[in-house]
Design a protein around this motif. Structure first.
Motif, PDB file in Angstrom:
ATOM      1  N   ASP A 210     -12.525  -4.415  -5.997  1.00  0.00           N
ATOM      2  CA  ASP A 210     -11.220  -4.334  -6.658  1.00  0.00           C
ATOM      3  C   ASP A 210     -10.116  -4.028  -5.652  1.00  0.00           C
ATOM      4  OD1 ASP A 210     -12.256  -4.790  -9.230  1.00  0.00           O
ATOM      5  OD2 ASP A 210     -12.775  -2.683  -9.468  1.00  0.00           O
ATOM      6  N   HIS A 211     -10.428  -3.177  -4.690  1.00  0.00           N
ATOM      7  CA  HIS A 211      -9.424  -2.764  -3.701  1.00  0.00           C
ATOM      8  C   HIS A 211     -10.007  -2.966  -2.303  1.00  0.00           C
ATOM      9  CE1 HIS A 211      -7.243  -0.974  -7.045  1.00  0.00           C
ATOM     10  NE2 HIS A 211      -8.358  -0.360  -7.390  1.00  0.00           N
ATOM     11  N   LEU A 212      -9.321  -3.749  -1.498  1.00  0.00           N
ATOM     12  CA  LEU A 212      -9.731  -3.985  -0.116  1.00  0.00           C
ATOM     13  C   LEU A 212      -8.883  -3.126   0.804  1.00  0.00           C
ATOM     14  CD1 LEU A 212     -11.445  -5.691   1.890  1.00  0.00           C
ATOM     15  CD2 LEU A 212      -9.536  -7.330   1.927  1.00  0.00           C
ATOM     16  N   VAL A 213      -9.543  -2.332   1.650  1.00  0.00           N
ATOM     17  CA  VAL A 213      -8.822  -1.461   2.579  1.00  0.00           C
ATOM     18  C   VAL A 213      -9.215  -1.813   4.007  1.00  0.00           C
ATOM     19  CG1 VAL A 213      -8.677   0.394   0.881  1.00  0.00           C
ATOM     20  CG2 VAL A 213     -10.590   0.355   2.499  1.00  0.00           C
ATOM     21  N   GLU A 214      -8.447  -1.291   4.931  1.00  0.00           N
ATOM     22  CA  GLU A 214      -8.693  -1.573   6.337  1.00  0.00           C
ATOM     23  C   GLU A 214      -9.759  -0.632   6.895  1.00  0.00           C
ATOM     24  OE1 GLU A 214      -7.433  -4.157   7.920  1.00  0.00           O
ATOM     25  OE2 GLU A 214      -6.421  -4.681   6.041  1.00  0.00           O
ATOM     26  N   PRO A 215     -10.471  -1.056   7.926  1.00  0.00           N
ATOM     27  CA  PRO A 215     -11.467  -0.187   8.559  1.00  0.00           C
ATOM     28  C   PRO A 215     -10.830   1.131   9.002  1.00  0.00           C
ATOM     29  CG  PRO A 215     -11.704  -2.428   9.344  1.00  0.00           C
ATOM     30  CD  PRO A 215     -10.451  -2.401   8.521  1.00  0.00           C
TER      31      PRO A 215
END
Length: 258
Positions: A210-215
């Motif tokens: 649902d939510h893509l975040v950065e490393p």
């Protein structure tokens, strides 16, 4: 493919899944199912799929879409649930079904993902699960065409145990609330059911998030499944009808009750 495992769409994420592939699919009932990936697979019109999942969705949603389209040839599940088409196909001989005790199914997936080929469990001893004879496939006349084999039994401390084999599949499809580009996943509440186990069992695991975040945005202590088990990540498009969160059985209080 490098550390960035994101792909542009669900269709791209499942593009190399072929007829006859085996898939481990996360979810419990309709909770935590990878609906967008299932929809993309349904639209491809594949046939002969062998699915390992706790159940098979409902008649018109989740894996039930693939089932109704005749795309599934075999299910490994712990229960039929309220999917009438699942029951109809099984009893008519159109679908092969291996019913596995729920805890055993969970451990078979985990074992496969951990590289453990087999293990012993007391679940099912003294029943057809261990002794064999459970109908896997019926013939058109209602007779049993394929039955489960007997399992190896061994005693530990005077108690009988059954030998169960770990499960690995060609692909796994899972849903997570949050994922980063490296494939590290966080599941929300009870959606953390069969998703981590299915993800471990797949040789190629595709996660919709649902939510893509950065490393680096996820605290390592927050991660429920490390990215080593995930090969592809696709962000669910907001408003996508295939991502609708349905309720399997809605129970409400009778009108007038306080």
């Amino acid at each position: 493919m490098g550390l960035d495992k994101t792909v542009a769409s669900a269709a791209e994420a499942v593009a190399d899944i072929a007829d006859g592939a085996s898939l481990a699919v996360g979810g419990f009932g309709l909770c935590g199912i990878p609906g967008t990936l299932i929809d993309a697979l349904w639209q491809r019109g594949l046939n002969g799929l062998e699915i390992v999942s706790n159940n098979c969705g409902v008649d018109d949603w989740g894996l039930g879409l693939l089932l109704a389209a005749g795309q599934i040839s075999r299910m490994t599940s712990s229960y039929v649930g309220e999917n009438k088409e699942f029951a109809r196909q099984y009893l008519s001989g159109e679908l092969e079904v291996e019913l596995v005790p729920q805890g055993t199914l969970a451990e078979r997936l985990r074992a496969g993902g951990a590289g453990i080929p087999a293990f012993y469990t007391p679940a099912g001893t003294g029943t057809q699960v261990g002794e064999g004879g459970l109908p896997w496939r019926y013939a058109a006349d209602g007779s049993v065409a394929v039955a489960s084999p007997a399992k190896e039994t061994r005693e530990f401390d005077g108690r009988p145990y059954l030998l169960e084999h770990g499960i690995t599949t060609d692909f796994a499809l899972v849903h997570a609330t949050i994922g980063d580009r490296h494939g590290n996943l966080v599941f929300r509440s009870s959606a953390r059911n069969f998703n981590p186990l299915a993800a471990m069992a797949g040789r190629i695991t595709v996660a919709e998030v649902d939510h893509l975040v950065e490393p680096g945005e996820l605290d390592p202590d927050e991660v429920h499944l490390p990215g080593v088990f995930v090969q592809r990540v696709v962000r669910v498009t907001p408003g996508d009808p295939a991502a609708e969160r349905r309720i399997e059985r809605r129970t409400v209080r009778p009108e007038g009750d306080a």
